[in-house]
Design a protein around this motif. Structure first.
Motif, PDB file in Angstrom:
ATOM      1  N   VAL A 189      43.389  56.551  -1.853  1.00  0.00           N
ATOM      2  CA  VAL A 189      43.996  55.725  -0.812  1.00  0.00           C
ATOM      3  C   VAL A 189      43.691  54.272  -1.133  1.00  0.00           C
ATOM      4  O   VAL A 189      42.744  53.973  -1.854  1.00  0.00           O
ATOM      5  CB  VAL A 189      43.464  56.089   0.598  1.00  0.00           C
ATOM      6  CG1 VAL A 189      43.852  57.496   0.987  1.00  0.00           C
ATOM      7  CG2 VAL A 189      41.952  55.921   0.677  1.00  0.00           C
ATOM      8  N   VAL A 190      44.514  53.390  -0.605  1.00  0.00           N
ATOM      9  CA  VAL A 190      44.322  51.963  -0.831  1.00  0.00           C
ATOM     10  C   VAL A 190      44.032  51.313   0.511  1.00  0.00           C
ATOM     11  O   VAL A 190      44.762  51.536   1.488  1.00  0.00           O
ATOM     12  CB  VAL A 190      45.573  51.342  -1.481  1.00  0.00           C
ATOM     13  CG1 VAL A 190      45.398  49.841  -1.660  1.00  0.00           C
ATOM     14  CG2 VAL A 190      45.859  52.002  -2.827  1.00  0.00           C
ATOM     15  N   VAL A 191      42.950  50.540   0.582  1.00  0.00           N
ATOM     16  CA  VAL A 191      42.556  49.877   1.832  1.00  0.00           C
ATOM     17  C   VAL A 191      42.396  48.380   1.594  1.00  0.00           C
ATOM     18  O   VAL A 191      42.140  47.940   0.477  1.00  0.00           O
ATOM     19  CB  VAL A 191      41.244  50.466   2.405  1.00  0.00           C
ATOM     20  CG1 VAL A 191      41.393  51.938   2.733  1.00  0.00           C
ATOM     21  CG2 VAL A 191      40.082  50.262   1.456  1.00  0.00           C
ATOM     22  N   ASP A 192      42.555  47.621   2.665  1.00  0.00           N
ATOM     23  CA  ASP A 192      42.419  46.163   2.613  1.00  0.00           C
ATOM     24  C   ASP A 192      41.172  45.782   3.407  1.00  0.00           C
ATOM     25  O   ASP A 192      41.106  46.016   4.612  1.00  0.00           O
ATOM     26  CB  ASP A 192      43.674  45.529   3.220  1.00  0.00           C
ATOM     27  CG  ASP A 192      43.687  44.022   3.096  1.00  0.00           C
ATOM     28  OD1 ASP A 192      42.798  43.468   2.436  1.00  0.00           O
ATOM     29  OD2 ASP A 192      44.602  43.395   3.659  1.00  0.00           O
ATOM     30  N   VAL A 193      40.174  45.242   2.721  1.00  0.00           N
ATOM     31  CA  VAL A 193      38.916  44.871   3.386  1.00  0.00           C
ATOM     32  C   VAL A 193      38.923  43.361   3.613  1.00  0.00           C
ATOM     33  O   VAL A 193      39.069  42.583   2.669  1.00  0.00           O
ATOM     34  CB  VAL A 193      37.692  45.282   2.536  1.00  0.00           C
ATOM     35  CG1 VAL A 193      36.402  44.966   3.274  1.00  0.00           C
ATOM     36  CG2 VAL A 193      37.757  46.764   2.180  1.00  0.00           C
ATOM     37  N   LYS A 194      38.771  42.958   4.878  1.00  0.00           N
ATOM     38  CA  LYS A 194      38.843  41.533   5.242  1.00  0.00           C
ATOM     39  C   LYS A 194      37.632  41.139   6.072  1.00  0.00           C
ATOM     40  O   LYS A 194      36.896  41.980   6.541  1.00  0.00           O
ATOM     41  CB  LYS A 194      40.101  41.260   6.068  1.00  0.00           C
ATOM     42  CG  LYS A 194      41.412  41.491   5.354  1.00  0.00           C
ATOM     43  CD  LYS A 194      42.574  41.146   6.283  1.00  0.00           C
ATOM     44  CE  LYS A 194      43.917  41.378   5.678  1.00  0.00           C
ATOM     45  NZ  LYS A 194      44.224  40.574   4.532  1.00  0.00           N
ATOM     46  N   GLY A 195      37.492  39.845   6.276  1.00  0.00           N
ATOM     47  CA  GLY A 195      36.454  39.344   7.165  1.00  0.00           C
ATOM     48  C   GLY A 195      35.169  39.041   6.439  1.00  0.00           C
ATOM     49  O   GLY A 195      35.165  38.582   5.298  1.00  0.00           O
ATOM     50  N   ALA A 196      34.053  39.322   7.097  1.00  0.00           N
ATOM     51  CA  ALA A 196      32.734  38.911   6.624  1.00  0.00           C
ATOM     52  C   ALA A 196      32.154  39.878   5.589  1.00  0.00           C
ATOM     53  O   ALA A 196      31.136  40.527   5.803  1.00  0.00           O
ATOM     54  CB  ALA A 196      31.798  38.764   7.811  1.00  0.00           C
ATOM     55  N   VAL A 197      32.853  39.977   4.453  1.00  0.00           N
ATOM     56  CA  VAL A 197      32.345  40.731   3.310  1.00  0.00           C
ATOM     57  C   VAL A 197      32.278  39.764   2.123  1.00  0.00           C
ATOM     58  O   VAL A 197      32.967  38.745   2.115  1.00  0.00           O
ATOM     59  CB  VAL A 197      33.226  41.948   2.963  1.00  0.00           C
ATOM     60  CG1 VAL A 197      33.107  43.031   4.015  1.00  0.00           C
ATOM     61  CG2 VAL A 197      34.666  41.557   2.748  1.00  0.00           C
TER      62      VAL A 197
END
Length: 197
Positions: free
Chosen positions: A61-69
Motif C-alpha cells: 500500500v502507498v501512504v502519505d505521511v505529513k506533519g511533524a515527522v
C-alpha cells in the motif's frame, strides 16, 4: 561318507541362512538410514515453495505521511503494516510532534494520509476541495462535524462513529454502505463531501 555329506549339507544350510540374515539386516538398516532424508528434502522444498508463495501474495500500500515527522513523504509499505511502520520510514517524530494524537497501532491502507500534529495542534478533520467545498475526514470527525455532511443527521452520525469504533477506520468511501441507514443513493449525494485519510 554319507554322514560327512549330511553334516556338510547341514552346515551349508546354516551358513546360507546366516548369510541371508546378515543381508536382510544390512538392507533394513540401509532403508532406515535413507528414509529420513526424503521427508526432510520434501519439507525443505515445501517450505521454499510456501515462502515464494507468501512473497507473491504479499501486496503493498502507498501512504502519505505529513506533519511533524523528520521526513514527510509518500511511502510504500506491506499491506499488513501499522502506522508506527510508516512513521519509522519517515525517520520518526520531530521534537514538536504530539505523539498522543497518533494511533501507532492502526493498520495502514492504500491512499491513507497519516498526519502528525505538533503539540497544541489538533489534527485537521476537514479539508477544502479546489472548488472551495468542505470535505469531512470521516475517520477523525466528531458527531457534530459529521453532521455537516449533506443527508447526515444525529442518528446516522452516531452510527458512523459506532461503526468506526467497532471496525476501525474506513478504508474507502464505499465502506459507509456497511453503516446502518446509509444506502447507495444517499452515499452518492454525500460522496464528494467525504474525506478518507
Amino acid at each position: 561318507m554319507n554322514q560327512w555329506i549330511k553334516k556338510f549339507q547341514q552346515k551349508w544350510y546354516v551358513w546360507a541362512l546366516l548369510a541371508l540374515g546378515i543381508v536382510l539386516f544390512l538392507y533394513s538398516n540401509r532403508e532406515q538410514e535413507e528414509a529420513p532424508s526424503l521427508p526432510i528434502q520434501l519439507t525443505q522444498a515445501t517450505e521454499q515453495k510456501e515462502t515464494k508463495e507468501e512473497k507473491q501474495a504479499l501486496s503493498f500500500v502507498v501512504v502519505d505521511v505529513k506533519g511533524a515527522v523528520v521526513r514527510p513523504g509518500v511511502y510504500e509499505l506491506a499491506e499488513n503494516a501499522r502506522v508506527r511502520d510508516a512513521i519509522a520510514l519517515a525517520s520518526g517524530f520531530t521534537k514538536e510532534a504530539d505523539q498522543t494524537k497518533v494511533n501507532l497501532a492502526a493498520k495502514v491502507h492504500d491512499e491513507m494520509m497519516i498526519y502528525v500534529p505538533v503539540k497544541g495542534e489538533n489534527a485537521p478533520t476537514s479539508a477544502s476541495t479546489s472548488d472551495g467545498k468542505e470535505q469531512i475526514d470521516i475517520n477523525r470527525a466528531t458527531v457534530e462535524e459529521i453532521q455537516k455532511i449533506q443527508g447526515i443527521g444525529p442518528t446516522k452520525a452516531a452510527a458512523i462513529i459506532a461503526y468506526r469504533q467497532e471496525h476501525g477506520p474506513f478504508r474507502k468511501v464505499e465502506d459507509l454502505l456497511n453503516v446502518s441507514g446509509i444506502g447507495e443513493k444517499s452515499l452518492e449525494k454525500m460522496k464528494e463531501q467525504i474525506l478518507i485519510r
